[in-house]
Design a protein around this motif. Structure first.
Motif, PDB file in Angstrom:
ATOM      1  N   ASP A  78     -18.741   1.245   7.999  1.00  0.00           N
ATOM      2  CA  ASP A  78     -18.909   2.669   7.715  1.00  0.00           C
ATOM      3  C   ASP A  78     -19.839   3.256   8.771  1.00  0.00           C
ATOM      4  OD1 ASP A  78     -18.956   5.172   6.569  1.00  0.00           O
ATOM      5  OD2 ASP A  78     -20.315   4.617   4.939  1.00  0.00           O
ATOM      6  N   LEU A  79     -19.308   4.144   9.614  1.00  0.00           N
ATOM      7  CA  LEU A  79     -20.046   4.726  10.727  1.00  0.00           C
ATOM      8  C   LEU A  79     -20.788   5.989  10.283  1.00  0.00           C
ATOM      9  CD1 LEU A  79     -17.220   4.454  13.410  1.00  0.00           C
ATOM     10  CD2 LEU A  79     -19.240   2.979  13.240  1.00  0.00           C
ATOM     11  N   GLY A  80     -22.044   6.122  10.710  1.00  0.00           N
ATOM     12  CA  GLY A  80     -22.823   7.295  10.324  1.00  0.00           C
ATOM     13  C   GLY A  80     -22.847   7.441   8.822  1.00  0.00           C
ATOM     14  N   SER A  81     -23.286   6.385   8.131  1.00  0.00           N
ATOM     15  CA  SER A  81     -23.058   6.248   6.696  1.00  0.00           C
ATOM     16  C   SER A  81     -23.928   7.112   5.805  1.00  0.00           C
ATOM     17  CB  SER A  81     -23.236   4.778   6.296  1.00  0.00           C
ATOM     18  OG  SER A  81     -24.487   4.275   6.743  1.00  0.00           O
ATOM     19  N   GLY A  82     -24.946   7.787   6.363  1.00  0.00           N
ATOM     20  CA  GLY A  82     -25.764   8.692   5.557  1.00  0.00           C
ATOM     21  C   GLY A  82     -26.423   7.991   4.389  1.00  0.00           C
ATOM     22  N   ILE A  83     -26.341   8.605   3.225  1.00  0.00           N
ATOM     23  CA  ILE A  83     -26.962   8.037   2.030  1.00  0.00           C
ATOM     24  C   ILE A  83     -26.089   6.972   1.373  1.00  0.00           C
ATOM     25  CG2 ILE A  83     -28.369  10.074   1.577  1.00  0.00           C
ATOM     26  CD1 ILE A  83     -26.307  10.937  -0.518  1.00  0.00           C
ATOM     27  N   GLY A  84     -24.953   6.673   1.976  1.00  0.00           N
ATOM     28  CA  GLY A  84     -24.109   5.583   1.495  1.00  0.00           C
ATOM     29  C   GLY A  84     -22.946   5.983   0.617  1.00  0.00           C
ATOM     30  N   SER A  85     -22.650   7.270   0.523  1.00  0.00           N
ATOM     31  CA  SER A  85     -21.631   7.728  -0.420  1.00  0.00           C
ATOM     32  C   SER A  85     -20.240   7.170  -0.114  1.00  0.00           C
ATOM     33  CB  SER A  85     -21.596   9.255  -0.470  1.00  0.00           C
ATOM     34  OG  SER A  85     -21.647   9.811   0.832  1.00  0.00           O
ATOM     35  N   VAL A  86     -19.804   7.240   1.146  1.00  0.00           N
ATOM     36  CA  VAL A  86     -18.469   6.741   1.490  1.00  0.00           C
ATOM     37  C   VAL A  86     -18.397   5.232   1.274  1.00  0.00           C
ATOM     38  CG1 VAL A  86     -16.801   6.428   3.353  1.00  0.00           C
ATOM     39  CG2 VAL A  86     -18.020   8.603   3.131  1.00  0.00           C
ATOM     40  N   GLY A  87     -19.394   4.516   1.798  1.00  0.00           N
ATOM     41  CA  GLY A  87     -19.388   3.070   1.702  1.00  0.00           C
ATOM     42  C   GLY A  87     -19.437   2.559   0.271  1.00  0.00           C
ATOM     43  N   MET A  88     -20.224   3.222  -0.579  1.00  0.00           N
ATOM     44  CA  MET A  88     -20.364   2.732  -1.952  1.00  0.00           C
ATOM     45  C   MET A  88     -19.125   2.989  -2.798  1.00  0.00           C
ATOM     46  SD  MET A  88     -24.397   3.270  -2.708  1.00  0.00           S
ATOM     47  CE  MET A  88     -25.523   2.745  -1.405  1.00  0.00           C
ATOM     48  N   ILE A  89     -18.463   4.101  -2.565  1.00  0.00           N
ATOM     49  CA  ILE A  89     -17.183   4.323  -3.249  1.00  0.00           C
ATOM     50  C   ILE A  89     -16.176   3.269  -2.807  1.00  0.00           C
ATOM     51  CG2 ILE A  89     -15.236   5.899  -3.532  1.00  0.00           C
ATOM     52  CD1 ILE A  89     -17.221   8.224  -3.176  1.00  0.00           C
ATOM     53  N   ALA A  90     -16.140   3.023  -1.486  1.00  0.00           N
ATOM     54  CA  ALA A  90     -15.219   2.008  -0.970  1.00  0.00           C
ATOM     55  C   ALA A  90     -15.562   0.628  -1.520  1.00  0.00           C
ATOM     56  CB  ALA A  90     -15.257   2.001   0.558  1.00  0.00           C
ATOM     57  N   ALA A  91     -16.853   0.338  -1.674  1.00  0.00           N
ATOM     58  CA  ALA A  91     -17.266  -0.960  -2.212  1.00  0.00           C
ATOM     59  C   ALA A  91     -16.845  -1.119  -3.665  1.00  0.00           C
ATOM     60  CB  ALA A  91     -18.781  -1.122  -2.074  1.00  0.00           C
ATOM     61  N   TRP A  92     -16.857  -0.030  -4.414  1.00  0.00           N
ATOM     62  CA  TRP A  92     -16.367  -0.086  -5.799  1.00  0.00           C
ATOM     63  C   TRP A  92     -14.864  -0.337  -5.822  1.00  0.00           C
ATOM     64  CZ3 TRP A  92     -12.935   2.392  -9.037  1.00  0.00           C
ATOM     65  CH2 TRP A  92     -13.097   2.143 -10.415  1.00  0.00           C
ATOM     66  N   ARG A  93     -14.146   0.274  -4.868  1.00  0.00           N
ATOM     67  CA  ARG A  93     -12.692   0.124  -4.799  1.00  0.00           C
ATOM     68  C   ARG A  93     -12.265  -1.241  -4.251  1.00  0.00           C
ATOM     69  NH1 ARG A  93      -8.187   3.304  -5.544  1.00  0.00           N
ATOM     70  NH2 ARG A  93      -7.792   3.755  -3.344  1.00  0.00           N
ATOM     71  N   LEU A  94     -13.122  -1.858  -3.427  1.00  0.00           N
ATOM     72  CA  LEU A  94     -12.792  -3.137  -2.795  1.00  0.00           C
ATOM     73  C   LEU A  94     -13.852  -4.167  -3.198  1.00  0.00           C
ATOM     74  CD1 LEU A  94     -12.018  -1.823   0.825  1.00  0.00           C
ATOM     75  CD2 LEU A  94     -10.352  -2.319  -0.987  1.00  0.00           C
ATOM     76  N   PRO A  95     -13.809  -4.653  -4.428  1.00  0.00           N
ATOM     77  CA  PRO A  95     -14.884  -5.510  -4.926  1.00  0.00           C
ATOM     78  C   PRO A  95     -15.010  -6.852  -4.225  1.00  0.00           C
ATOM     79  CG  PRO A  95     -13.047  -5.429  -6.484  1.00  0.00           C
ATOM     80  CD  PRO A  95     -12.775  -4.382  -5.456  1.00  0.00           C
ATOM     81  N   GLY A  96     -13.998  -7.246  -3.457  1.00  0.00           N
ATOM     82  CA  GLY A  96     -14.084  -8.519  -2.743  1.00  0.00           C
ATOM     83  C   GLY A  96     -14.466  -8.384  -1.288  1.00  0.00           C
ATOM     84  N   ALA A  97     -14.706  -7.163  -0.818  1.00  0.00           N
ATOM     85  CA  ALA A  97     -14.955  -6.935   0.613  1.00  0.00           C
ATOM     86  C   ALA A  97     -16.444  -6.986   0.949  1.00  0.00           C
ATOM     87  CB  ALA A  97     -14.373  -5.589   1.034  1.00  0.00           C
ATOM     88  N   ARG A  98     -16.718  -7.331   2.213  1.00  0.00           N
ATOM     89  CA  ARG A  98     -18.075  -7.287   2.752  1.00  0.00           C
ATOM     90  C   ARG A  98     -18.223  -6.015   3.592  1.00  0.00           C
ATOM     91  NH1 ARG A  98     -20.376  -8.697   7.505  1.00  0.00           N
ATOM     92  NH2 ARG A  98     -18.424  -9.609   8.264  1.00  0.00           N
ATOM     93  N   PHE A  99     -19.361  -5.349   3.502  1.00  0.00           N
ATOM     94  CA  PHE A  99     -19.572  -4.066   4.161  1.00  0.00           C
ATOM     95  C   PHE A  99     -20.719  -4.116   5.161  1.00  0.00           C
ATOM     96  CE2 PHE A  99     -16.957  -2.856   0.719  1.00  0.00           C
ATOM     97  CZ  PHE A  99     -16.385  -1.632   1.026  1.00  0.00           C
ATOM     98  N   VAL A 100     -20.538  -3.404   6.277  1.00  0.00           N
ATOM     99  CA  VAL A 100     -21.613  -3.103   7.213  1.00  0.00           C
ATOM    100  C   VAL A 100     -21.646  -1.591   7.359  1.00  0.00           C
ATOM    101  CG1 VAL A 100     -22.418  -3.256   9.601  1.00  0.00           C
ATOM    102  CG2 VAL A 100     -21.438  -5.279   8.482  1.00  0.00           C
ATOM    103  N   THR A 101     -22.786  -0.971   7.096  1.00  0.00           N
ATOM    104  CA  THR A 101     -22.920   0.472   7.269  1.00  0.00           C
ATOM    105  C   THR A 101     -24.014   0.737   8.294  1.00  0.00           C
ATOM    106  OG1 THR A 101     -24.633   0.928   5.595  1.00  0.00           O
ATOM    107  CG2 THR A 101     -22.365   0.682   4.808  1.00  0.00           C
ATOM    108  N   VAL A 102     -23.849   1.828   9.050  1.00  0.00           N
ATOM    109  CA  VAL A 102     -24.785   2.154  10.128  1.00  0.00           C
ATOM    110  C   VAL A 102     -25.223   3.604   9.990  1.00  0.00           C
ATOM    111  CG1 VAL A 102     -25.169   2.209  12.615  1.00  0.00           C
ATOM    112  CG2 VAL A 102     -23.576   0.530  11.645  1.00  0.00           C
ATOM    113  N   GLU A 103     -26.535   3.827   9.949  1.00  0.00           N
ATOM    114  CA  GLU A 103     -27.087   5.171   9.801  1.00  0.00           C
ATOM    115  C   GLU A 103     -28.382   5.282  10.603  1.00  0.00           C
ATOM    116  OE1 GLU A 103     -28.252   8.855   9.150  1.00  0.00           O
ATOM    117  OE2 GLU A 103     -26.243   8.095   8.686  1.00  0.00           O
ATOM    118  N   ALA A 104     -28.561   6.414  11.295  1.00  0.00           N
ATOM    119  CA  ALA A 104     -29.724   6.607  12.165  1.00  0.00           C
ATOM    120  C   ALA A 104     -30.915   7.240  11.456  1.00  0.00           C
ATOM    121  CB  ALA A 104     -29.327   7.463  13.375  1.00  0.00           C
ATOM    122  N   GLN A 105     -30.684   8.017  10.402  1.00  0.00           N
ATOM    123  CA  GLN A 105     -31.789   8.710   9.736  1.00  0.00           C
ATOM    124  C   GLN A 105     -32.520   7.772   8.769  1.00  0.00           C
ATOM    125  OE1 GLN A 105     -31.738  13.055   8.950  1.00  0.00           O
ATOM    126  NE2 GLN A 105     -29.568  12.678   8.594  1.00  0.00           N
TER     127      GLN A 105
END
Length: 283
Positions: A78-105
């Motif tokens: 998840d690029l420019g992931s902010g507070i994690g909203s996109v990544g966390m929804i995706a993580a709920w939808r893909l319970p078997g996946a591993r995630f890397v998120t990147v945020e500068a702030q």
């Protein structure tokens, strides 16, 4: 002009996905006055600043669209992931996946880590603090089945930037533009992987020009209409590496019917109700 926000918690307050309470549920009683803890997907919750950047319908759609076309993704970026909203929804939808998120702030990273802990994601959800354009943050050797992005829409100086630094970086291209998102996705997509993002329909030319400078092809797009009868404001895009496509399909983009968010009366449109059901909320 900013993002079109939709406070899901105000509509679904009190509902939770059946099942065990997340391991960090005790944190619910310790929410600072300047933060809120809001429903985002099923039993997942997200910490947000009351007066800072808050997740939007655009984030919800990006996560839903990407996971819909990559339902078996094992590793997700998840690029420019902010507070994690996109990544966390995706993580709920893909319970078997591993995630890397990147945020500068730094403040957004702090909130995302707090939410990840609350939702019990620590063992499969890595939050990196940095600029995804820097080689050391996401090494070129890393490959992903699904890349997600909800980039800022506007060049600096083209609109009212807002009253909070967190909001400014989420709306304006302070650390890269759509071209940087496409370039990063092209570098890190694995064989057969897909890149899903959202961008304003009236700026589609900018995205398409950026794609031409990379090894990506837009394989499908879906315009989003926020009120029935109006013109689409944003569009969801799905891209793949051109080399992964049959030669005859590389210059073709399948344009899907518009996704309608609300009816003319302001009620939630049945199409968007189905999207919300797919991310863990009753229609």
């Amino acid at each position: 002009m900013g993002r079109w926000e939709f406070d899901m918690d105000s509509h679904f307050k009190g509902w939770a996905k059946p099942g065990p309470v997340p391991p960090g549920a005790a944190l619910r009683t310790d929410v600072p006055d300047d933060e809120t803890l809001d429903a985002i997907s099923g039993h997942f919750r997200i910490f947000q600043l009351r007066k800072g950047h808050r997740f939007s319908t655009d984030d919800v759609l990006t996560a839903w669209y990407g996971t819909s076309w990559a339902p078996s993704a094992r590793v997700v970026l998840d690029l420019g992931s902010g507070i994690g909203s996109v990544g966390m929804i995706a993580a709920w939808r893909l319970p078997g996946a591993r995630f890397v998120t990147v945020e500068a702030q730094e403040e957004s990273v702090r909130l995302a880590r707090k939410s990840a802990a609350y939702n019990g994601l620590a063992d499969r959800y890595e939050i990196r603090h940095g600029d995804f354009r820097d080689e050391g943050v996401v090494p070129s050797s890393e490959r992903f089945d699904l890349v997600l992005g909800s980039p800022p829409y506007f060049p600096p100086g083209t609109g009212i930037e807002g009253d909070h630094p967190q909001k400014i970086a989420c709306r304006f291209e302070m650390r890269g533009d759509i071209g940087d998102y496409c370039s990063a996705a092209a570098r890190h997509l694995g064989a057969g992987g897909v890149f899903a993002c959202v961008f304003p329909e009236d700026q589609r030319g900018r995205l398409e020009a950026s794609v031409l400078r990379t090894s990506l092809c837009v394989v499908r797009r879906r315009p989003v209409v926020f009120r029935e009868g109006e013109e689409p404001l944003v569009t969801l895009f799905l891209m793949m590496r051109c080399q992964d496509l049959p030669e005859g399909f590389r210059a073709q983009t399948w344009v899907e019917p518009p996704l309608v968010i609300r009816t003319q009366t302001g009620a939630v449109h049945p199409e968007y109700a189905a999207v919300k059901l797919a991310i863990g909320f009753p229609p």
